[in-house]
Design a protein around this motif. Structure first.
Motif, PDB file in Angstrom:
ATOM      1  N   TYR A  54       0.824  -1.202   0.000  1.00 35.64           N
ATOM      2  CA  TYR A  54       0.000   0.000   0.000  1.00 35.64           C
ATOM      3  C   TYR A  54       0.861   1.256   0.000  1.00 35.64           C
ATOM      4  N   VAL A  55       1.991   1.203   0.706  1.00 33.62           N
ATOM      5  CA  VAL A  55       2.924   2.332   0.676  1.00 33.62           C
ATOM      6  C   VAL A  55       3.398   2.563  -0.756  1.00 33.62           C
ATOM      7  N   ALA A  56       3.727   1.484  -1.446  1.00 29.26           N
ATOM      8  CA  ALA A  56       4.191   1.596  -2.834  1.00 29.26           C
ATOM      9  C   ALA A  56       3.097   2.171  -3.732  1.00 29.26           C
ATOM     10  N   ARG A  57       1.851   1.749  -3.522  1.00 30.76           N
ATOM     11  CA  ARG A  57       0.743   2.268  -4.332  1.00 30.76           C
ATOM     12  C   ARG A  57       0.600   3.776  -4.147  1.00 30.76           C
ATOM     13  N   GLY A  58       0.612   4.210  -2.892  1.00 29.02           N
ATOM     14  CA  GLY A  58       0.485   5.632  -2.619  1.00 29.02           C
ATOM     15  C   GLY A  58       1.643   6.430  -3.182  1.00 29.02           C
ATOM     16  N   PHE A  59       2.849   5.876  -3.053  1.00 29.61           N
ATOM     17  CA  PHE A  59       4.038   6.575  -3.541  1.00 29.61           C
ATOM     18  C   PHE A  59       3.999   6.734  -5.060  1.00 29.61           C
ATOM     19  N   ILE A  60       3.724   5.641  -5.771  1.00 26.65           N
ATOM     20  CA  ILE A  60       3.726   5.697  -7.233  1.00 26.65           C
ATOM     21  C   ILE A  60       2.642   6.637  -7.741  1.00 26.65           C
ATOM     22  N   ALA A  61       1.428   6.526  -7.180  1.00 29.34           N
ATOM     23  CA  ALA A  61       0.325   7.370  -7.633  1.00 29.34           C
ATOM     24  C   ALA A  61       0.649   8.849  -7.443  1.00 29.34           C
ATOM     25  N   ASN A  62       1.316   9.184  -6.344  1.00 26.47           N
ATOM     26  CA  ASN A  62       1.676  10.577  -6.092  1.00 26.47           C
ATOM     27  C   ASN A  62       2.864  11.011  -6.940  1.00 26.47           C
ATOM     28  N   ALA A  63       3.876  10.157  -7.025  1.00 26.65           N
ATOM     29  CA  ALA A  63       5.126  10.534  -7.682  1.00 26.65           C
ATOM     30  C   ALA A  63       4.967  10.743  -9.179  1.00 26.65           C
ATOM     31  N   VAL A  64       4.021  10.043  -9.817  1.00 28.64           N
ATOM     32  CA  VAL A  64       3.864  10.174 -11.270  1.00 28.64           C
ATOM     33  C   VAL A  64       2.793  11.200 -11.641  1.00 28.64           C
ATOM     34  N   ASN A  65       2.336  11.961 -10.668  1.00 28.39           N
ATOM     35  CA  ASN A  65       1.339  12.993 -10.936  1.00 28.39           C
ATOM     36  C   ASN A  65       2.056  14.321 -11.184  1.00 28.39           C
ATOM     37  N   PRO A  66       2.134  14.784 -12.441  1.00 32.63           N
ATOM     38  CA  PRO A  66       2.877  16.019 -12.721  1.00 32.63           C
ATOM     39  C   PRO A  66       2.231  17.255 -12.118  1.00 32.63           C
ATOM     40  N   LYS A  67       0.926  17.196 -11.840  1.00 30.03           N
ATOM     41  CA  LYS A  67       0.270  18.341 -11.216  1.00 30.03           C
ATOM     42  C   LYS A  67       0.837  18.591  -9.825  1.00 30.03           C
TER      43      LYS A  67
END
Length: 211
Positions: free
Chosen positions: A113-126
């Motif tokens: 779940y940590v990885a899911r949150g990290f990836i979703a946030n990190a790849v958001n250019p906004k």
């Protein structure tokens, strides 16, 4: 060293931004309802780590390069939308699984779940562009190197993110636990979570090239 009044002003604004409805807290809310507090808190920690990653990009100038390249910006948006859509499909497919399988799904390692949150946030250019515009406003020439100040501010933002999102995870997880006592509602929680992810994917992709 940043002045106390600057830090307090930054913290207050950061908390207001974090509480306002957005992709990250909706992810925390959805996962907490469907998968419990541990999952929601994992997403929260992952998002906080992603925020600090954006701080590093802003400090190093990577975010500025992203802003200057429309193609790179759109490519990152596409990757982020695809990842969120995939999470949504996974959640929708898990609806209606047997009780034993649901227990196994709930037992996923916290780091997933940590990885899911990290990836979703990190790849958001906004988010990258937000940090690029937000952090420098609180850097003061008399307080030392701007890069150091931005790193400190980023750490403060990440810390309060864990606190705010952790509170959301705790509250939503409690509600989810009550709802889980009614087995028929379990699949619907998964479907709601799936639609949240798919909606976030559509918002990210269709929200304009510059968001």
């Amino acid at each position: 060293m940043l002045a106390l009044d600057t830090l307090l002003a930054f913290l207050a604004i950061s908390a207001a931004v974090t509480v306002a409805p957005g992709p990250d807290n909706l992810m925390v809310l959805g996962q907490s309802l469907a998968r419990g507090r541990v999952a929601g808190f994992g997403i929260a920690v992952g998002c906080a780590l992603g925020c600090f990653t954006h701080t590093l990009w802003a400090t190093l100038g990577v975010s500025a390069l992203l802003l200057a390249s429309p193609n790179a910006f759109f490519a990152l948006k596409l990757a982020g939308a695809a990842y969120l859509f995939w999470l949504g499909v996974q959640a929708l497919r898990s609806g209606g699984i047997a009780a034993a399988e649901r227990s196994e799904a709930l037992a996923l390692p916290w780091r997933r779940y940590v990885a899911r949150g990290f990836i979703a946030n990190a790849v958001n250019p906004k988010v990258a562009l937000f940090f690029l515009a937000f952090l420098p406003q609180f850097a003061r020439p008399e307080a030392g190197p701007a890069s150091t100040q931005m790193l400190v501010l980023g750490a403060v933002f990440a810390t309060q993110t864990v606190v705010v999102f952790g509170a959301i995870a705790f509250a939503a997880g409690g509600i989810g636990r009550l709802l889980a006592r009614r087995p028929r509602l379990g699949p619907w929680l998964d479907r709601v979570t799936g639609m949240i992810f798919i909606g976030l994917a559509a918002n990210l992709l269709l929200g304009g090239r510059r968001g």
